[in-house]
Design a protein around this motif. Sequence first.
Motif, mmCIF file in Angstrom:
data_model
loop_
_atom_site.group_PDB
_atom_site.id
_atom_site.type_symbol
_atom_site.label_atom_id
_atom_site.label_comp_id
_atom_site.label_asym_id
_atom_site.label_seq_id
_atom_site.Cartn_x
_atom_site.Cartn_y
_atom_site.Cartn_z
ATOM 1 N N ARG A 545 0.855 -1.185 0.000
ATOM 2 C CA ARG A 545 0.000 0.000 0.000
ATOM 3 C C ARG A 545 0.895 1.241 0.000
ATOM 4 N NH1 ARG A 545 -3.642 1.667 5.130
ATOM 5 N NH2 ARG A 545 -1.546 1.496 6.024
ATOM 6 N N PRO A 546 0.885 2.028 -1.082
ATOM 7 C CA PRO A 546 1.698 3.244 -1.121
ATOM 8 C C PRO A 546 1.321 4.213 -0.011
ATOM 9 C CG PRO A 546 0.934 2.662 -3.316
ATOM 10 C CD PRO A 546 0.194 1.780 -2.354
ATOM 11 N N PHE A 547 2.312 4.942 0.457
ATOM 12 C CA PHE A 547 2.100 5.894 1.549
ATOM 13 C C PHE A 547 1.071 6.948 1.165
ATOM 14 C CE2 PHE A 547 3.823 9.669 4.017
ATOM 15 C CZ PHE A 547 3.293 9.271 5.228
ATOM 16 N N ALA A 548 1.116 7.396 -0.084
ATOM 17 C CA ALA A 548 0.174 8.436 -0.525
ATOM 18 C C ALA A 548 -1.271 7.940 -0.462
ATOM 19 C CB ALA A 548 0.521 8.896 -1.941
ATOM 20 N N ASP A 549 -1.472 6.632 -0.621
ATOM 21 C CA ASP A 549 -2.834 6.089 -0.561
ATOM 22 C C ASP A 549 -3.432 6.223 0.834
ATOM 23 O OD1 ASP A 549 -2.499 5.484 -3.176
ATOM 24 O OD2 ASP A 549 -2.616 3.303 -2.954
ATOM 25 N N ILE A 550 -2.601 6.078 1.867
ATOM 26 C CA ILE A 550 -3.105 6.242 3.234
ATOM 27 C C ILE A 550 -3.641 7.655 3.421
ATOM 28 C CG2 ILE A 550 -2.518 6.142 5.691
ATOM 29 C CD1 ILE A 550 -0.206 4.344 5.020
ATOM 30 N N LEU A 551 -2.861 8.632 2.947
ATOM 31 C CA LEU A 551 -3.197 10.031 3.185
ATOM 32 C C LEU A 551 -4.382 10.503 2.370
ATOM 33 C CD1 LEU A 551 0.473 11.399 3.107
ATOM 34 C CD2 LEU A 551 -0.811 10.528 5.070
ATOM 35 N N SER A 552 -4.633 9.845 1.234
ATOM 36 C CA SER A 552 -5.682 10.330 0.339
ATOM 37 C C SER A 552 -7.050 9.733 0.638
ATOM 38 C CB SER A 552 -5.302 10.023 -1.111
ATOM 39 O OG SER A 552 -5.184 8.622 -1.317
ATOM 40 N N ARG A 553 -7.107 8.708 1.441
ATOM 41 C CA ARG A 553 -8.389 8.061 1.701
ATOM 42 C C ARG A 553 -9.191 8.843 2.738
ATOM 43 N NH1 ARG A 553 -7.847 2.393 4.575
ATOM 44 N NH2 ARG A 553 -10.084 2.739 4.552
ATOM 45 N N PRO A 554 -10.503 8.692 2.768
ATOM 46 C CA PRO A 554 -11.316 9.403 3.777
ATOM 47 C C PRO A 554 -10.987 8.903 5.176
ATOM 48 C CG PRO A 554 -12.676 8.596 1.968
ATOM 49 C CD PRO A 554 -11.332 7.952 1.801
ATOM 50 N N PRO A 555 -10.911 9.793 6.144
ATOM 51 C CA PRO A 555 -10.612 9.358 7.517
ATOM 52 C C PRO A 555 -11.811 8.693 8.160
ATOM 53 C CG PRO A 555 -11.042 11.698 7.479
ATOM 54 C CD PRO A 555 -11.065 11.258 6.041
ATOM 55 N N ASP A 556 -11.563 8.023 9.277
ATOM 56 C CA ASP A 556 -12.645 7.445 10.063
ATOM 57 C C ASP A 556 -13.644 8.547 10.423
ATOM 58 O OD1 ASP A 556 -13.864 6.622 12.862
ATOM 59 O OD2 ASP A 556 -13.119 4.777 11.942
ATOM 60 N N PRO A 557 -14.931 8.285 10.324
ATOM 61 C CA PRO A 557 -15.913 9.360 10.559
ATOM 62 C C PRO A 557 -16.006 9.834 12.006
ATOM 63 C CG PRO A 557 -17.009 7.250 10.207
ATOM 64 C CD PRO A 557 -15.573 7.034 9.893
ATOM 65 N N ARG A 558 -15.509 9.047 12.943
ATOM 66 C CA ARG A 558 -15.598 9.459 14.342
ATOM 67 C C ARG A 558 -14.606 10.571 14.648
ATOM 68 N NH1 ARG A 558 -14.349 3.811 17.004
ATOM 69 N NH2 ARG A 558 -12.917 3.874 15.230
ATOM 70 N N PRO A 559 -14.959 11.504 15.496
ATOM 71 C CA PRO A 559 -13.993 12.543 15.893
ATOM 72 C C PRO A 559 -13.004 11.984 16.904
ATOM 73 C CG PRO A 559 -16.080 12.879 17.021
ATOM 74 C CD PRO A 559 -16.300 11.733 16.082
ATOM 75 N N PHE A 560 -11.739 12.229 16.660
ATOM 76 C CA PHE A 560 -10.683 11.792 17.567
ATOM 77 C C PHE A 560 -10.035 12.995 18.225
ATOM 78 C CE2 PHE A 560 -11.309 7.858 15.475
ATOM 79 C CZ PHE A 560 -10.667 6.863 16.209
ATOM 80 N N GLU A 561 -9.473 12.767 19.394
ATOM 81 C CA GLU A 561 -8.746 13.811 20.105
ATOM 82 C C GLU A 561 -7.278 13.412 20.233
ATOM 83 O OE1 GLU A 561 -10.589 14.256 23.861
ATOM 84 O OE2 GLU A 561 -12.408 15.207 23.083
ATOM 85 N N LEU A 562 -6.437 14.411 20.314
ATOM 86 C CA LEU A 562 -5.020 14.148 20.534
ATOM 87 C C LEU A 562 -4.774 13.811 22.002
ATOM 88 C CD1 LEU A 562 -3.504 17.021 18.380
ATOM 89 C CD2 LEU A 562 -3.477 14.580 17.853
ATOM 90 N N SER A 563 -3.883 12.850 22.232
ATOM 91 C CA SER A 563 -3.551 12.430 23.584
ATOM 92 C C SER A 563 -2.042 12.566 23.760
ATOM 93 C CB SER A 563 -3.977 10.971 23.812
ATOM 94 O OG SER A 563 -3.597 10.519 25.090
ATOM 95 N N TYR A 564 -1.632 13.548 24.553
ATOM 96 C CA TYR A 564 -0.209 13.866 24.732
ATOM 97 C C TYR A 564 0.214 13.381 26.108
ATOM 98 C CZ TYR A 564 4.013 16.655 23.893
ATOM 99 O OH TYR A 564 5.307 17.071 23.672
ATOM 100 N N SER A 565 1.065 12.364 26.139
ATOM 101 C CA SER A 565 1.405 11.704 27.396
ATOM 102 C C SER A 565 2.392 12.521 28.210
ATOM 103 C CB SER A 565 2.003 10.322 27.119
ATOM 104 O OG SER A 565 3.263 10.461 26.485
ATOM 105 N N GLN A 566 2.446 12.233 29.504
ATOM 106 C CA GLN A 566 3.412 12.874 30.383
ATOM 107 C C GLN A 566 4.834 12.501 29.993
ATOM 108 O OE1 GLN A 566 2.928 15.231 32.763
ATOM 109 N NE2 GLN A 566 5.168 15.304 32.792
ATOM 110 N N GLN A 567 5.008 11.280 29.474
ATOM 111 C CA GLN A 567 6.342 10.871 29.048
ATOM 112 C C GLN A 567 6.844 11.741 27.899
ATOM 113 O OE1 GLN A 567 8.272 8.383 30.585
ATOM 114 N NE2 GLN A 567 9.839 9.367 29.317
ATOM 115 N N ALA A 568 5.934 12.098 26.992
ATOM 116 C CA ALA A 568 6.312 12.984 25.893
ATOM 117 C C ALA A 568 6.714 14.354 26.421
ATOM 118 C CB ALA A 568 5.158 13.101 24.899
ATOM 119 N N VAL A 569 6.022 14.814 27.444
ATOM 120 C CA VAL A 569 6.380 16.092 28.072
ATOM 121 C C VAL A 569 7.770 15.992 28.687
ATOM 122 C CG1 VAL A 569 5.780 17.751 29.877
ATOM 123 C CG2 VAL A 569 3.978 16.699 28.492
#
Length: 800
Positions: A545-569
Amino acid sequence: MAPDRFRGRSLIVLLFVALLALGPAALTAFSDPLHRQPSTKPTKLLALSIDSVNPSSVTTTSDPNVSVTATVTNVGDQTVDDINVRMQRAPKVTTSADLRTSLQLDQQNFDVVGEFVTVSAHLVVGQSTQFTLSMPLRALRGTVPTLEITEPGVYPLLLNVNGAPQFGSEARLDDARFLLPVLGVPADPTAEDPADEAARPVAPSTAAPVATTMLWPLADRPRLAAGIPGSLEEKVRLVDDDLATSLAKGGRLEQLVSSLEFAVGPNVDRDRALSNSICLAVDPDLLVSVSNMTRGYLVLDDPMNPTGPTREGTGAQAASEWLDRVRALADNLCTVALPFAQVDLAAVRTVNDPTVSASAVTAPADVVDGILSATTVRGVIWPDSGTIDDDTGAFLRTFGTTSVVLASNAVDAGVGGLPAPDLVRIPSAVSTNPKPADPVGSDAALHAATFDVSTAAALAGVGAEPQTPSFAPADTRYDLDRDSRAARLQDALGAISWKALNLIPDQPRSQLIVPPQQWLADGNESAAVLSGVATLLRSGLATPRPFADILSRPPDPRPFELSYSQQAVDDAVPDSIRSAAASQAARIAALADALVEDPQSELTPYRFAAPLREDLLRAMSLSGRRGVDNKNGDNTTANAIGAARVVASQRAVDAMFRSVTVLSPGGTYTLASEQSPLLLVARNDLPIGIRVRLKIDAPAVMKITDIGEQQLPPRGTRPLQVPAEVADTRNLFIDVSLTTPGGHELGEPTTVSVRSNAYGQALAIITGCAGGLLLLLAGRRLLHRFRGEPDPADEGFERR
């Protein structure tokens, strides 16, 4: 001797009675060293290390036995006797998280066990021995224990070593774990009838192949010395010459390129299945460094002194050859630009400088395209940390980023911890200032392509210096150094195979394989990973599966939120470096805004100032923040390197501001009249023209006319004539300095001593009186002439 034997037997009886009193648990512990509680003695006696596993991935045509070569070493302070080793297996992995957690299970969970084999009668301190242990996958007949593997899957295996210390009893002294991917079970060689259904090879199901994409990173830690502006003639300076080694034959970066060249070559990848699955991910900072190396470069004797003594670099030829090979790969493969120098994007956002932000987010694609003559995938950012917060997401979207590559646990839809789909929509990360490059009617929200956390963590463990990514959950974090390189490679091979062998309900059959950006795998390890992916494609377990194909397809219809962990901080660039970089960015912007664009010169203001801005990105790099240098969360070394880069940049820019100044006349300047101009000379030592303004602090009796903006030539001087008016005769002292058009001080101010010859009000009175007297005398003479009378003033003067 009889009494001695009696006393010995009595002790045994007493010990047995005591064990009975303690209960069955004590008897079990005594009879089976494998069930002993871990020793509280701090000294480790034996160290077991996996050297190789054969086959590394089991297929239907593999050898029916698994052979493990390992080394056991006496690392304690006493001799150990009777070193026995056996192989054990735990249940096959059923969830992605188990790919990491199963490697931390107590050995009792590895409940399929083989027989103990003596590998050494004794080992003295410091001594080691290598051995090979084999065990059948399965057997219908025979009395030898087997691993009882009858179906494809990923299985955790363990080698368990027992020994008898010189000052203790036999006990389990160490173990070593790894994952074994079983893509198919070979035929049972012990079966009487090979046609027996139970003895036939067991192939995996290929009814639902996994659409597979892999990013292949080429990145390195920042190498260019800080504080060196752009130039047309001067060679670049590197802090060390390690990059020359890495680019040369057998170096890390050379081997990453070499293994990929072989794997996607026309003789190996005939149907281009692997080529279509892979996208080359290149750090523009690495390309800038390598490109400059090809023209010759200097290496600092002291990395902390960017302007100090240097020596000639040795890697120009290797850099040129490596760059040509990467160009060939980019011409044949999908290519994407990484953020500049693996920079912390959250830190870039807080610097809040548009040009610095563009250098980190939008310019990398142009840099990669320009150096590699490639056409990169645009609008996508792969953060080095694999995770971002809401503010950074909105920041990236505002700068034209449409998609990001994130760990699956960096997004959350509140669906009970289920894995995230391969492309999701982040409504909280919305562009507040859409860029012209955004397609008309495109989604204003950021999209996120997700990758499996456990697979990425396993790949990060491959190589000489294993890393633990910021996104790795707490229950999967452990000391990777306890496992050998061979064992960590096995874990990675098992991880990339797991999804193809397991059908997850309500989840798309796809996977994005993502090693760390600064991947420290060698040629054999990177080749093994590529071979593992290619095997999945050839066997039908996966499809490209080409990388560009991932980016061009419709996203999942559910709304997602970003989750930034304490470890990343915790792993992020600290506030001290961020604030210093923000202050420095403002000064660089002030200097760059004053520079002059000359159509006749290749050295433009942008080219001159770009390395200074890039220094700030290198100072905020995440490189070195998750490897062996920061165990237990200690980022002292990385912080010191980042802070040193900012300081070097500050000193360099200070010197540039001082390079533009007013020359002191060196004595008293005398004005010929009250309106004589003041003559000054301004000097510019920069290799590029600059616009300046004069700033003069003069006494109230002296009026100075603002001559406005002036342009100074590169490495030259210019006389400045300043109209001045003085209403008095005196010695005056005026302070003169230069500023940028925006008001930033340039150079050192100088004090000019001025002597004025103007007489002021007294001269005006004297001149007025003299004029009046002259008019009076002239009037008197004219009056006498009108009357025809001689003027008394003419008496004594006769015409002759």
